[in-house]
Write a protein that holds these residues in place. Structure first.
Motif, PDB file in Angstrom:
ATOM      1  N   GLN A   1       0.600  -1.250  -0.233  1.00 21.43           N
ATOM      2  CA  GLN A   1       0.111   0.240  -0.220  1.00 21.43           C
ATOM      3  C   GLN A   1       0.702   1.096  -0.015  1.00 21.43           C
ATOM      4  OE1 GLN A   1      -3.353   0.150  -0.396  1.00 21.43           O
ATOM      5  NE2 GLN A   1      -2.690   2.272  -0.851  1.00 21.43           N
ATOM      6  N   LEU A   2       1.976   1.333   0.948  1.00 17.64           N
ATOM      7  CA  LEU A   2       2.890   2.403   1.089  1.00 17.64           C
ATOM      8  C   LEU A   2       3.318   2.781  -0.333  1.00 17.64           C
ATOM      9  CD1 LEU A   2       3.933   4.599   2.943  1.00 17.64           C
ATOM     10  CD2 LEU A   2       5.855   3.304   3.129  1.00 17.64           C
ATOM     11  N   HIS A   3       3.811   1.487  -0.921  1.00 16.27           N
ATOM     12  CA  HIS A   3       4.530   1.882  -2.398  1.00 16.27           C
ATOM     13  C   HIS A   3       3.454   2.451  -3.348  1.00 16.27           C
ATOM     14  CE1 HIS A   3       7.586   1.204  -5.293  1.00 16.27           C
ATOM     15  NE2 HIS A   3       6.927   0.461  -6.214  1.00 16.27           N
ATOM     16  N   THR A   4       2.248   1.858  -3.486  1.00 18.14           N
ATOM     17  CA  THR A   4       1.357   2.728  -4.031  1.00 18.14           C
ATOM     18  C   THR A   4       1.301   4.043  -3.894  1.00 18.14           C
ATOM     19  OG1 THR A   4       0.152   0.385  -4.045  1.00 18.14           O
ATOM     20  CG2 THR A   4      -1.058   2.273  -4.942  1.00 18.14           C
ATOM     21  N   TRP A   5       1.137   4.362  -2.595  1.00 17.32           N
ATOM     22  CA  TRP A   5       0.978   5.767  -2.381  1.00 17.32           C
ATOM     23  C   TRP A   5       2.238   6.647  -2.729  1.00 17.32           C
ATOM     24  CZ3 TRP A   5      -1.317   4.421   3.001  1.00 17.32           C
ATOM     25  CH2 TRP A   5      -2.720   4.194   2.917  1.00 17.32           C
ATOM     26  N   HIS A   6       3.455   5.946  -2.700  1.00 19.19           N
ATOM     27  CA  HIS A   6       4.627   6.659  -3.030  1.00 19.19           C
ATOM     28  C   HIS A   6       4.480   7.039  -4.550  1.00 19.19           C
ATOM     29  CE1 HIS A   6       7.444   5.304   0.237  1.00 19.19           C
ATOM     30  NE2 HIS A   6       6.724   6.454   0.707  1.00 19.19           N
ATOM     31  N   THR A   7       3.831   5.961  -5.343  1.00 16.09           N
ATOM     32  CA  THR A   7       3.862   6.388  -6.839  1.00 16.09           C
ATOM     33  C   THR A   7       2.832   7.267  -7.079  1.00 16.09           C
ATOM     34  OG1 THR A   7       3.594   3.878  -6.702  1.00 16.09           O
ATOM     35  CG2 THR A   7       4.781   4.718  -8.466  1.00 16.09           C
ATOM     36  N   GLN A   8       1.719   7.120  -6.319  1.00 12.67           N
ATOM     37  CA  GLN A   8       0.551   8.232  -6.664  1.00 12.67           C
ATOM     38  C   GLN A   8       0.865   9.395  -6.307  1.00 12.67           C
ATOM     39  OE1 GLN A   8      -2.620   6.328  -4.700  1.00 12.67           O
ATOM     40  NE2 GLN A   8      -3.279   5.064  -6.364  1.00 12.67           N
ATOM     41  N   PHE A   9       1.481   9.535  -5.143  1.00 11.68           N
ATOM     42  CA  PHE A   9       1.734  10.965  -4.754  1.00 11.68           C
ATOM     43  C   PHE A   9       3.117  11.419  -3.918  1.00 11.68           C
ATOM     44  CE2 PHE A   9      -2.338   9.027  -2.858  1.00 11.68           C
ATOM     45  CZ  PHE A   9      -3.302   9.927  -3.727  1.00 11.68           C
ATOM     46  N   PRO A  10       3.888  11.499  -4.996  1.00 11.66           N
ATOM     47  CA  PRO A  10       5.487  11.691  -4.603  1.00 11.66           C
ATOM     48  C   PRO A  10       5.531  12.903  -3.787  1.00 11.66           C
ATOM     49  CG  PRO A  10       4.930  11.883  -7.255  1.00 11.66           C
ATOM     50  CD  PRO A  10       3.424  11.722  -6.583  1.00 11.66           C
ATOM     51  N   MET A  11       6.515  12.734  -2.911  1.00 14.19           N
ATOM     52  CA  MET A  11       6.900  13.827  -1.914  1.00 14.19           C
ATOM     53  C   MET A  11       8.350  14.093  -1.765  1.00 14.19           C
ATOM     54  SD  MET A  11       4.209  13.037   1.241  1.00 14.19           S
ATOM     55  CE  MET A  11       2.570  12.789   0.955  1.00 14.19           C
ATOM     56  N   THR A  12       8.485  15.297  -1.380  1.00 14.90           N
ATOM     57  CA  THR A  12      10.083  15.260  -1.200  1.00 14.90           C
ATOM     58  C   THR A  12      10.516  14.633   0.005  1.00 14.90           C
ATOM     59  OG1 THR A  12       9.316  17.399  -0.141  1.00 14.90           O
ATOM     60  CG2 THR A  12      10.567  17.814  -2.004  1.00 14.90           C
ATOM     61  N   GLU A  13       9.669  14.427   1.151  1.00 13.13           N
ATOM     62  CA  GLU A  13      10.024  13.466   2.150  1.00 13.13           C
ATOM     63  C   GLU A  13       9.070  12.445   2.178  1.00 13.13           C
ATOM     64  OE1 GLU A  13      12.388  12.195   4.925  1.00 13.13           O
ATOM     65  OE2 GLU A  13      12.881  14.484   4.317  1.00 13.13           O
ATOM     66  N   PRO A  14       9.383  11.368   1.669  1.00 13.90           N
ATOM     67  CA  PRO A  14       8.572  10.317   1.336  1.00 13.90           C
ATOM     68  C   PRO A  14       7.737   9.739   2.645  1.00 13.90           C
ATOM     69  CG  PRO A  14      10.158   9.581   0.051  1.00 13.90           C
ATOM     70  CD  PRO A  14      10.707  10.890   1.104  1.00 13.90           C
ATOM     71  N   LEU A  15       6.493   9.162   2.815  1.00 15.97           N
ATOM     72  CA  LEU A  15       5.710   8.652   3.804  1.00 15.97           C
ATOM     73  C   LEU A  15       6.579   7.559   4.385  1.00 15.97           C
ATOM     74  CD1 LEU A  15       2.039   9.341   2.897  1.00 15.97           C
ATOM     75  CD2 LEU A  15       3.404  10.679   4.452  1.00 15.97           C
ATOM     76  N   LYS A  16       6.206   7.249   5.717  1.00 20.65           N
ATOM     77  CA  LYS A  16       6.800   5.840   6.437  1.00 20.65           C
ATOM     78  C   LYS A  16       5.603   5.107   6.623  1.00 20.65           C
ATOM     79  CE  LYS A  16      11.475   6.850   7.687  1.00 20.65           C
ATOM     80  NZ  LYS A  16      11.605   8.635   7.490  1.00 20.65           N
TER      81      LYS A  16
END
Ligand code: C2E
Ligand code: MG
Ligand code: MG
Length: 737
Positions: free
Chosen positions: A556-571
């Motif tokens: 799920q987190l990997h999906t969000w990383h791709t969907q919502f790129p951020m400078t400081e990626p979520l953990k």
């Protein structure tokens, strides 16, 4: 008549009688005499008699070397007379080389007058190359004027068959001797009266008598008496040799003991067989006696070990269950027979073990075992099931009060400290009681219910006892049901992962989520992880379940990383159970999950509770270091609720402390909880760890935490745990608190 006259008369009468007797005999002989048969000349008669014996004649002229051998001799060696050179050399060459010295010695002994006859046994080779044993006997029949021998005359007899029989006999005797000498059993031969007439060497050791004492002594020797295994009398008619004499058949494994005056006893196993004489009667009995003392001791020890706890020597679970089964049978037979099973678990024994070491822990267990034995009746059984768990069987009690009284007595005894190697150790126990009156069918059920009651006593504050009742039974059933449902929940896809935001208290932005498991029970609706996680841990189901959560959360987190790129990626924070940490392939699993989901390890945070960390300090450290090597982060969950010694904390490669909700929720400026939070934050920072406050619900708590320099927060103030859809929606808005 004078005596002299009488004597003369007797003498005269005697002479007359003797004469008459002689005449009568002669008459009789005359009447039976056969007519005189015609007789051969003497030489011929001898020849015939000799032929009858099967012997052959040799005639040896020592001067010329000529040997005259008769026809039988040639038959004996298989030659035709024409094939024989009738001289000494021809004959001498057929003597077995090994027998030549004996031949020469026998000849010299005779010729020198040391022996009356020339006589010897030797081997000769037949025409076909075999060896025949020959017995030669002869004498000198002619000498010259100087008395030197000129001619020897004698007979030969073929004794090969006898020699073979003798040889066979000797081999059999050697074999028997070998068996006797090497046998581990004492082998004796006893006559019909029970007297030992033969004993092999080993008998001395087995029967404890010298050879001299053994032979001719009665089987029941004066040095010892024959007894049964308990030392009681052994019936005479059952003595092994008596049994063989009576039945005429072999016996196997008849067992009895022999006991010496000082009470020492040897245990014997005896096999026996009759020895029949030529008239068909049992003349003797051969006995093979094995000393089974050591074997019995080992068996006894093995049996004891199998049924007892090695540390305390108390009965173990197997023996305890056996005794409870026995009591159950009694209670079924007698309506008023009542008994109770007590399940006792020491409180905080782990603390003793961890702080004072296992050796002292062990000694404490032994001391407690002795105390428990002391405060019970002889008829009761106290057992150790393992660890700090003891069980007690109270037989034949009047009512429940008897059982609770024993429980109280035990609590009282445990109240005073035990002195172990100079340490004063305080302990207490939680005790569960199950009563037989509830109508049990098997011992394990009683034990289980006493165990449930013991857990209840623990829940209610420890150092107390609880009696198993209907309510406990119902909740135990419910638990069982939960366990069954849980087994099917994973394959039926009843689980879902919720995500609770974690926020930076400095910037107010979202830093990540904690993955929290939810179970949609088909009939009970949403079941709290607080309820099912402990059951899953106990049954081992937590392993597949934990693996599933990890995979799901990372994906799920990997999906969000791709969907919502951020400078400081979520953990993503995922909770880990102690069982998972102990799983050998855990690291391998993590690697596989990261590879499959494509998530970088540095975005994964694993939460381990304080107690799991401390309980498995050694294995945990190794495992955590391997995780660290993959850049995976580590948090200590529910920090402050466990008993972790703070001095331990720096040993673990931990990144974050999560302050337990209980401290945060009751935080008021200047009160104790606030101080605790401050201390934890300070401690974490000095150990180069950051802090997440759990259960932040109000703005006041948030402000206070900010003042205390707590880095992150999680709680209803920000958001409740959300479904993945709701959490995804939140990400589209870029939340700011
Ligand atoms: P936890 O890891 O300490 O998780 C935090 C718990 O606090 C969660 O309860 C969460 O819903 C609750 N919580 C968060 N903020 C607040 C708040 O402001 N107020 C209140 N009252 N509660 C708040 P939840 O989801 O019921 O989980 C309970 C525990 O179950 C977790 O405690 C964790 O120990 C365990 N758990 C949950 N999911 C998993 C999992 O996937 N694996 C393992 N091994 N344990 C899990
Ligand atoms: Mg957690
Ligand atoms: Mg927590």
């Amino acid at each position: 008549m004078s005596s002299e006259k009488l004597d003369n008369l007797i003498e005269e009468r005697t002479t007359q009688l003797e004469r008459a007797n002689r005449e009568r005999h002669e008459e009789l002989a005359e009447s039976h005499r056969l007519p005189e048969a015609p007789r051969e000349p003497e030489g011929e008669r001898c020849q015939l008699a000799l032929e009858g014996t099967g012997d052959s004649i040799w005639d040896w002229n020592i001067v010329t070397g000529a040997i005259d051998l008769d026809g039988y001799w040639t038959v004996m060696l298989g030659y035709e007379p024409a094939e024989i050179d009738f001289n000494f050399d021809w004959w001498f060459n057929r003597i077995h080389k090994e027998d030549i010295p004996a031949f020469e010695a026998a000849l010299n002994a005779y010729l020198e007058g040391r022996e009356k006859w020339y006589e010897l046994e030797y081997r000769m080779q037949t025409k076909t190359g075999e060896w025949k044993w020959i017995w030669a006997r002869g004498q000198c029949v002619a000498r010259d004027e100087q008395n030197q021998p000129l001619r020897l005359l004698g007979t030969h007899r073929d004794i090969t068959a006898r020699k073979i029989a003798e040889d066979k006999l000797r081999q059999e005797r050697d074999l028997l001797n070998g068996i006797m000498q090497t046998s581990v059993a004492a082998i004796t031969v006893v006559d019909a009266g029970g007297k030992i007439i033969f004993a092999n060497e080993r008998s001395q050791e087995v029967l404890g008598l010298t050879q001299g004492e053994l032979v001719d002594c009665l089987y029941n020797a004066p040095e010892w008496k024959i007894t049964d295994f308990e030392g009681g009398p052994f019936p005479e008619e059952q003595l092994p040799f008596r049994q063989v004499m009576a039945t005429g058949t072999p016996i196997f494994d008849v067992q009895h003991a022999i006991e010496w005056g000082d009470g020492t006893r040897k245990y014997l196993s005896i096999n026996g067989a009759p020895l029949i004489d030529s008239s068909g009667a049992i003349a003797r009995v051969v006995l093979s006696i094995t000393d089974i003392t050591d074997r019995l001791r080992v068996e006894e020890q093995l049996l004891h070990d199998a049924l007892h706890d090695a540390l305390t020597g108390l009965p173990n679970r197997i023996l305890f269950v056996e005794r409870v089964e026995h009591a159950l049978k009694l209670s079924k037979r007698h309506q008023d027979y009542l008994f109770a099973v007590l399940f006792l678990d020491l409180d905080r024994f782990k603390v003793v073990n961890d702080s004072l070491g296992h050796r002292i822990g062990d000694q404490l267990l032994v001391a407690i075992a002795r105390e428990l034995e002391r405060c019970l009746r002889n008829t009761d059984t106290v057992a150790r099931l393992g660890g700090d768990e003891f069980t007690i069987l109270l037989e034949d009690i009047n009512d429940l009060k008897d059982a609770t009284k024993v429980a109280e007595r035990i609590q009282k005894i445990l109240k005073s400290p035990f002195i172990v190697e100079g340490h004063e150790v305080f302990t207490s126990a939680s005790i569960g009681i199950a009563l037989s009156s509830t109508g049990y069918d098997c011992a394990e059920d009683l034990l289980r219910d006493a165990d449930i009651a013991m857990y209840r006593a623990k829940e209610l504050g420890k150092a107390r006892h609880e009696v198993f009742d209907k309510v406990m039974h119902a909740s135990a059933l419910k638990l069982l049901q939960l366990e069954n449902d849980l087994r099917r929940a994973l394959e039926r896809q009843e689980f879902e992962v919720y995500y609770q935001p974690i926020t930076s208290l400095f910037t107010g932005t979202l830093t990540g989520f904690e993955a929290l498991l939810r179970w949609h029970h088909p009939t009970q609706g949403l079941v709290s992880p607080l309820e099912f996680i402990p059951v899953a841990e106990e049954t081992g189901l937590i392993l597949p379940l934990g693996r599933w959560v990890l995979h799901e959360a990372c994906r799920q987190l990997h999906t969000w990383h791709t969907q919502f790129p951020m400078t400081e990626p979520l953990k993503i924070s995922v909770n880990l159970s102690g069982k998972q940490l102990k799983e050998l392939e855990f690291i391998e699993q993590i690697d596989q999950i990261l590879e499959k989901t494509g998530l970088d390890g540095r975005f994964l945070k694993l939460e381990i509770t304080e107690s799991v960390l401390m309980d498995n300090a050694d294995t945990a450290t190794k495992m955590l270091l391997q995780l660290r090597a993959r850049n995976i982060q580590l948090s200590v969950d529910d920090f402050g609720t466990g008993y972790s010694s703070l001095s331990y904390l720096h040993r673990f490669p931990v990144n974050t402390l999560k302050i337990d909700r209980s401290f945060v929720s009751q935080m008021n400026p200047n009160d104790r909880n606030c101080e605790i939070v401050r201390t934890i934050v300070t401690l974490a920072h000095s150990l180069r760890m950051d802090v997440i406050a759990e259960g932040v619900e109000t703005l006041e708590q948030l402000s206070e935490l900010k003042l205390l320099k707590c880095e992150q927060g999680q709680g209803y103030f920000f958001s409740k745990p959300l479904t993945k859809e709701a959490a995804g929606k939140l990400l589209t808005q870029v939340p700011q608190w």
